[in-house]
Design a protein around this motif. Sequence first.
Motif, PDB file in Angstrom:
ATOM      1  N   GLU A  94       0.668  -0.693   0.006  1.00  0.00           N
ATOM      2  CA  GLU A  94       0.095  -0.392   0.629  1.00  0.00           C
ATOM      3  C   GLU A  94       0.634   1.159   0.014  1.00  0.00           C
ATOM      4  N   GLU A 143       1.798   5.563   0.011  1.00  0.00           N
ATOM      5  CA  GLU A 143       1.237   7.092   0.041  1.00  0.00           C
ATOM      6  C   GLU A 143       2.192   7.503  -0.946  1.00  0.00           C
ATOM      7  N   MET A 198      -7.484   7.711  -2.578  1.00  0.00           N
ATOM      8  CA  MET A 198      -7.657   8.650  -1.712  1.00  0.00           C
ATOM      9  C   MET A 198      -7.255   9.541  -1.583  1.00  0.00           C
ATOM     10  N   GLU A 236      -5.137  11.861   1.429  1.00  0.00           N
ATOM     11  CA  GLU A 236      -4.662  11.058   2.313  1.00  0.00           C
ATOM     12  C   GLU A 236      -4.444  12.284   3.351  1.00  0.00           C
ATOM     13  N   GLU A 285      -3.664   8.431  -1.297  1.00  0.00           N
ATOM     14  CA  GLU A 285      -2.864   6.472  -1.318  1.00  0.00           C
ATOM     15  C   GLU A 285      -3.215   6.211  -2.381  1.00  0.00           C
TER      16      GLU A 285
END
Length: 399
Positions: free
Chosen positions: A126, A128, A172, A174, A181
Amino acid sequence: MRSEPLIIAATSDIAGKVRGKSFPASQFDKRLKSGIGWTPTNVQITCFDSIADSPYGALGDLTLIPDSKTYVELDLEDGKPVERFVLGNICETDGSTWECCTRSILRAALERLEAVANLTLYGAFEHEFHLVANGSPPGNAYTTSGFRLQREFAEVLVAAIKQAGLQPDTFMKEYGIDQYEVTIGPVSGLAIADQATILRELVCICAERLQLNPSFTPLRDPADVGNGVHIHMSLCDNDGNTVTYDPKSRYGLSQIAGQFVAGILKYLDSIAALTAPSVISCNRLMPHRWSAAFNNLGFRDREAAVRICPVNSLSDIAEMDQFNFEFRAADAAASPYLALAAIVHAGTQGIEEELDFPTVTEEDLCPRRKSMLPTGLHIKGIVVERYRNASMMTPKATG
Ligand code: GLU
Ligand code: MG
């Protein structure tokens, strides 16, 4: 203008950079066999382009052999060139593995997990990142308007993710200013790191095409939150069934997965050098940045080094198949291959050593260590100075 399609053969190196060399697409079959010339000292190029002390100097030759499974052809249909790249393994010129090939290092770690415990790793990274050029106003944490500022980018990126054969999951706005992210679906083995590498490339390609400036820096501003790389994992047997979940275990984590996590935590102080390797990486790993301030296994705790993630009983996917744990002490200064190799070796070592099931924490560990807490710290607010001399993730969970 007449042009010839080129494919970049690339490698993710120890500086966390993706470097490569291109060749005409018409030569793909030939290059899949014999590769493309590579230089040993390239492995010593830092992320700032200086060259660290190299045992190889100007000497020696290697070959970067593409793996066709990682080939990406990306047409953004914006009138600009089609992107073509493929990841590969760095080999000696006789085809044997080169000791500093990050992809081969991960392959060896996964083979060790298989040999020791008959297990395969399943997971996803995942990510960011910041879109620096945007300069979005504050007040946009998780907002729809913050999302809309980059809807065009998000939709271009998700189309690129699909075109590259990855499985889109979420995108989204963040918490941080200009921070976003992106998540993708899980895969098994080497492909976990291949897809993390491909995804970073896709973010960069899409952002550059839209004149945005992407940054995966672990910490852009000491007064803001950092960019984490959270590595979601579960363990599967030879039939592809998860062995991570045990309904009889208090937190759902099976004995074997507990040993794997215990190994990660036992060796965390060492492997953090590979998973969070930049000078500023440790500044992200501080309490109240929701990163991984402590060396602990936390139940649904976003400040744990390893977090037991939630399952959703409304999902079509069985809870046992959703069940996973997440390593949070990583960032994008690390090569996905090296970070994952370090985690897999540490976890496998934990299984080999038959380590005790780790203590699981359920509470915020900061209040127990009030002396470490800066006064006036607000949620996700940062006071870096007070922490500067605190050692990274050394407090052990006492449970
Ligand atoms: N930005 C946080 C980090 O540095 C993670 C926030 C979250 O839980 O998504 O890891
Ligand atoms: Mg996040």
